[in-house]
Structures are given as C-alpha cells and as structure tokens.
Design a protein around this motif. Structure first.
Motif, PDB file in Angstrom:
ATOM      1  N   CYS A   8      45.164  72.695  47.514  1.00 34.99           N
ATOM      2  CA  CYS A   8      44.835  72.494  46.204  1.00 34.99           C
ATOM      3  C   CYS A   8      44.563  70.651  46.099  1.00 34.99           C
ATOM      4  N   PHE A  10      44.016  68.624  43.928  1.00 28.81           N
ATOM      5  CA  PHE A  10      44.411  68.237  42.322  1.00 28.81           C
ATOM      6  C   PHE A  10      45.756  66.921  42.429  1.00 28.81           C
ATOM      7  N   CYS A  11      46.795  67.412  42.886  1.00 28.34           N
ATOM      8  CA  CYS A  11      47.838  66.516  42.725  1.00 28.34           C
ATOM      9  C   CYS A  11      48.615  66.338  44.081  1.00 28.34           C
ATOM     10  N   CYS A  13      51.086  67.330  45.535  1.00 28.88           N
ATOM     11  CA  CYS A  13      52.024  68.255  46.084  1.00 28.88           C
ATOM     12  C   CYS A  13      50.900  69.132  47.254  1.00 28.88           C
ATOM     13  N   LEU A  14      49.615  68.882  46.960  1.00 30.38           N
ATOM     14  CA  LEU A  14      48.564  69.639  48.039  1.00 30.38           C
ATOM     15  C   LEU A  14      49.228  70.833  48.525  1.00 30.38           C
ATOM     16  N   CYS A  15      49.431  71.717  47.492  1.00 31.91           N
ATOM     17  CA  CYS A  15      50.018  73.145  47.693  1.00 31.91           C
ATOM     18  C   CYS A  15      49.108  73.690  48.586  1.00 31.91           C
ATOM     19  N   LEU A  18      46.985  78.444  48.320  1.00 29.52           N
ATOM     20  CA  LEU A  18      46.108  79.185  47.233  1.00 29.52           C
ATOM     21  C   LEU A  18      45.116  80.136  47.953  1.00 29.52           C
ATOM     22  N   GLY A  33      47.597  79.252  42.274  1.00 28.22           N
ATOM     23  CA  GLY A  33      47.695  77.704  41.992  1.00 28.22           C
ATOM     24  C   GLY A  33      48.270  77.818  40.572  1.00 28.22           C
ATOM     25  N   CYS A  34      48.441  76.320  39.912  1.00 28.43           N
ATOM     26  CA  CYS A  34      48.962  76.201  38.701  1.00 28.43           C
ATOM     27  C   CYS A  34      47.592  76.043  37.474  1.00 28.43           C
ATOM     28  N   LEU A  36      46.613  73.696  36.474  1.00 30.60           N
ATOM     29  CA  LEU A  36      45.679  72.338  36.916  1.00 30.60           C
ATOM     30  C   LEU A  36      44.958  72.765  37.856  1.00 30.60           C
ATOM     31  N   ALA A  37      45.211  73.392  38.983  1.00 26.41           N
ATOM     32  CA  ALA A  37      44.477  73.762  40.077  1.00 26.41           C
ATOM     33  C   ALA A  37      43.417  74.666  39.583  1.00 26.41           C
ATOM     34  N   HIS A 153      53.334  67.790  38.106  1.00 28.11           N
ATOM     35  CA  HIS A 153      53.148  68.377  39.394  1.00 28.11           C
ATOM     36  C   HIS A 153      53.686  69.790  39.339  1.00 28.11           C
ATOM     37  N   PRO A 154      53.077  70.654  38.651  1.00 26.81           N
ATOM     38  CA  PRO A 154      53.613  72.149  37.906  1.00 26.81           C
ATOM     39  C   PRO A 154      54.360  72.750  39.019  1.00 26.81           C
ATOM     40  N   ARG A 155      53.850  72.714  40.468  1.00 27.80           N
ATOM     41  CA  ARG A 155      54.565  73.687  41.441  1.00 27.80           C
ATOM     42  C   ARG A 155      55.621  72.851  42.339  1.00 27.80           C
TER      43      ARG A 155
HETATM   44  S1  SF4 Z   1      51.304  71.566  42.038  1.00 29.40           S
HETATM   45 FE1  SF4 Z   1      49.327  72.605  41.097  1.00 29.40          FE
HETATM   46  S2  SF4 Z   1      47.833  70.920  40.865  1.00 29.40           S
HETATM   47 FE2  SF4 Z   1      49.472  70.189  42.174  1.00 29.40          FE
HETATM   48  S3  SF4 Z   1      48.692  70.709  44.109  1.00 29.40           S
HETATM   49 FE3  SF4 Z   1      49.910  72.368  43.610  1.00 29.40          FE
HETATM   50  S4  SF4 Z   1      48.714  73.988  42.794  1.00 29.40           S
HETATM   51 FE4  SF4 Z   1      47.543  71.964  42.950  1.00 29.40          FE
END
Ligand code: SF4
Length: 434
Positions: A8, A10-11, A13-15, A18, A33-34, A36-37, A153-155
């Motif tokens: 991801c 976006f933030c 965390c770079l999850c 996904l 993803g959250c 935001l993703a 940073h929702p996740r």
């Molecule tokens: S916490 Fe959400 S916005 Fe941040 S990297 Fe993970 S999925 Fe993306």
C-alpha cells in the motif's frame, strides 16, 4: 483478476499484504487494506492532461512542451526550490537531487514540516530503533506518544502491535500492554490500558519526570507534572520496568509541540534509561508512505536528510534557513517545483502568498490544493499502483512497490530524467561528466 501481496503506497506502514481486484485494467476493490488504502487505490481525482498557464488561464499542452517550459523556468531562476518527494519512489528522489545540484538550487522534503526534528535529535544522540517485525514478535509493552494510529496509521496496531500475534510471546493479543500519551483522548487512547493525558507543551517535563523516576529520584518529582499525577507516572514507570521489551512510537504531537527536537532527544534518552532495566526501542510514526525514503536518498547522496542548498557549489544544510517554509516565508525563492506533495494544503499563509507570486511547477498524479497555484501541471503515474518503485517503511526497511495496472502517463522518474537532460543541454554541461 486479483493481484496479491501488493504494497500500500499511502502511509509509513507500507502494508504488504493487500489484494487488489482488477477488471479491464481498472481497480474495482482492495482487500485487507484500510479505508485510506481503498481511497488511494480507487481515487479518481486525477490531474488528467499536462496544463500550462497562458494569459492567466491553464490550457492543455503536450508533455514535451510542459517539460521544456519547466526547464526554462528552473534554469532561469536565481534561487529555485524543489520541494516534496515523500509521495514518490526513491528513483525519482534520486533524480531530484541531481537536478537540484545542476541548478544550484535548494531541495527539501516534507519531513522538514513533520519528523525533521526527530532527525535532528537522532543526529545528536543516535537512534535505538528496531524493525516493526521485532516489535510484533517481541514487544510486550507499546507506548504511543503524540500519535493516533487508529486514525492515521489504521493497521499499525493490527499488523505490528496491540492486536498482532507475536512469535516469542504467549497470548500476545491479550497480554500485550499499551500506553497512550496525548493531549486529548483519541480513538487510540480509548483502547489503551493506560491513558496519560498531558497538558499541551508538557512532553519535555513528563519525559524528564519519567527519567528521574527510573533513576530512583522519585522524591524530587512534584505531585503533578504537566497535568499528570505523580501516582500515574509511578504506574507508568512500573509498567515499563516490568516489560521484557518496550517499544515507543511517537508522532507529531511530540515533534511539533513546544521544545520540538529537544522532546525527541529527551525521549531517546528516556529509552536509554529504560534500557538499563529492560529492552526498549523508539520509532517515529512516519506519515507519508515514502517520506523515510526521501531522507535516506537525500542523505546517501548529499550527506544531509532534507533542506539542502547547492547554491555554494557544495551541499549545505541549515534547517530553519534552507527549509521550504522558511525560504517561502522570506520570499527568497523565485521558482518552485513541487513533486508528489501538497504544500498548498499545509503551508502557512505567508508561504502561500509567495507561491501565488512565483512560477510553480507541479508533478503529481492527483489534483490537490497545490494545483491551484501551479503554472504548469504535469500528471504522472501513481507509484505503487501504475508503476513500481522503491520505498522505505517507517522502520527504515526498503521495499519494492508493485505496478498493478497499466497507464499511458509517464512516471515521475521519466519526467525528471527528461528535465535533467534538458537542463544539462541548457547549461551546456557534458552528459558524460554529469
Ligand atoms: S495502514 Fe492502511 S494506509 Fe497505511 S499502509 Fe497499511 S493499508 Fe495503507
């Protein structure tokens, strides 16, 4: 079609887990993803075509002409400023530094208005950090200080801390403790075992009190420190000493409140004190997904993480002087290139007034507040969605983001590469030497 293990963009965390659903080269949904993703992958508010201002109006132009005109503006400027870089790939950041050196300009990234103070503190006393994997698998106490992961940073909590399983922990989900320190009761504070509410600007005093207590100097602490009772501070110290592995995550509530980098320095020294009793680490909650990368790339290319001035022919760094907000508010720069960021939405009014007076070039996939200041808009592919590229996670781990759909738009790196070659030509420089 589904693409799995997508990162991801976006933030911080770079999850990297996904799943993106695609039909006819269009993204129809994002799993894991959250919110935001999903918004990032499904966003349709794009800069559509290259535009250039003529007679006070933006009109459609070609990529070649937009690039040519940008080069003319930047080459003729006496004090060009190149700002942004946190929302793009490392390869583009690298090109940006080369262009800035060639122009003898100033290059700054968004960390100068977020975690820049954290870097100043780290330059003074070092960084006792670790990877998010270490935190997930080992930390039994998490402290979120001046940050609100539930919203920003929702996740973070489900992947790395409070709700994550830990390889070396029994029953981590239930037994891991969490402390939130903040000036207001946030969503994150609602799920904490201990919420420490401090008065605005009280970070330094509270950190100092905790340091003194860990050193056994409790008697010198008054009944209340920055709105926090002594008994609560004693409880926090006990939780820290009893932990086997504690991890502090701190946000802009610490770096951008009064005392700025001194707060972070004090917090790093608090980690040092705690590490006399147990294992403790500290990590900044980096916001924009590749802002850490901009610091890394700038540092390995110039020796400095942000706010770098090449006007002397060498890299010069003096935050507060060579940083974007300071230069714009002093009306010092006479041309601005904005790459993958939105100063139009975040900078003080004084800076925006100057942005309205000078030529502004925007390279970005999205329409944003900065678009309204731009004399030239150059739409590009979204890194991590329409092109791959290198990015650094908030713990300093570099990851390769994926391309999930095709686009006809060029990448930031391609646009900057063309600009670089044209500036070389304009300045009569040898392409072999530069
Ligand atoms: S916490 Fe959400 S916005 Fe941040 S990297 Fe993970 S999925 Fe993306």
């Amino acid at each position: 079609m589904k693409k799995t293990n997508v990162i991801c963009p976006f933030c911080g965390c770079l999850c990297d887990d996904l799943t993106v659903n695609i039909e006819d080269n269009k993204i129809t949904g994002v799993d894991n993803g959250c919110a935001l993703a999903s918004s990032k992958f499904l966003n349709t508010e794009r800069l559509e075509k290259p535009l250039i201002k003529r007679g006070g109006k933006l009109v459609e132009t070609s990529y070649d002409e937009a690039i040519e005109s940008s080069v003319e503006i930047l080459s003729n400027a006496k004090r060009p400023l190149l700002f942004g870089w946190s929302g793009t790939q490392g390869e583009a950041q690298c090109k940006g530094v080369h262009i800035c050196e060639l122009l003898g300009g100033v290059i700054d990234n968004t960390s100068s208005v977020c975690h820049g103070p954290s870097i100043l503190a780290i330059q003074e006393v070092g960084h006792p950090g670790c990877t998010l994997g270490q935190v997930k698998n080992r930390a039994d106490l998490i402290i979120y200080w001046g940050c609100n992961p539930v919203d920003a940073h929702p996740r973070h909590m489900s992947r790395y801390t409070t709700y994550a399983d830990g390889f070396f922990l029994d029953n981590a989900f239930r037994e891991r403790k969490m402390i939130v320190v903040d000036v207001r009761k946030t969503e994150s504070a609602n799920v904490a075992d201990e919420f420490v509410r401090i008065k605005p600007g009280g970070d330094y005093a509270v950190i100092s009190a905790l340091r003194a207590m860990i050193r056994g100097k409790s008697k010198s602490i008054p009944d209340s420190v920055a709105g926090v009772s002594k008994s609560q501070l004693e409880r926090v110290v006990k939780m820290c000493k009893e932990a086997k592995f504690g991890a502090i995550f701190f946000g802009l509530g610490m770096t951008m409140s009064p005392n700025k980098y001194k707060n972070v320095r004090n917090a790093i020294e608090l980690v040092d004190e705690m590490s006399r009793h147990t294992k403790f680490t500290i990590t900044p909650m980096r916001g924009h997904w590749n802002v850490y990368g901009s610091n890394e790339v700038f540092t390995w290319m110039t020796g400095y993480p942000y706010g770098i001035d090449f006007s002397r022919g060498i890299a010069f760094y003096n935050p507060g002087e060579t940083t974007a907000v300071d230069m714009l508010s002093r009306k010092e720069c006479d041309a601005l290139l904005v790459v993958a960021s939105d100063p139009g939405a975040h900078f003080p009014k004084k800076c925006l007034e100057h942005m309205a007076d000078i030529p502004v070039i925007q390279i970005d996939p999205h329409l944003n507040c900065t678009s309204h200041f731009a004399d030239i808009q150059i739409p590009v592919a979204i890194t991590g969605v329409e092109t791959d590229g290198t990015a650094y996670r908030m713990d300093g781990i570099p990851l390769r983001t994926k391309k999930v759909i095709e686009t006809e738009r060029p990448t930031d790196t391609e646009v900057l590469e063309k600009m670089y070659k044209k500036i070389l030509e304009a300045k009569g420089k040898c392409t072999h030497c530069w």
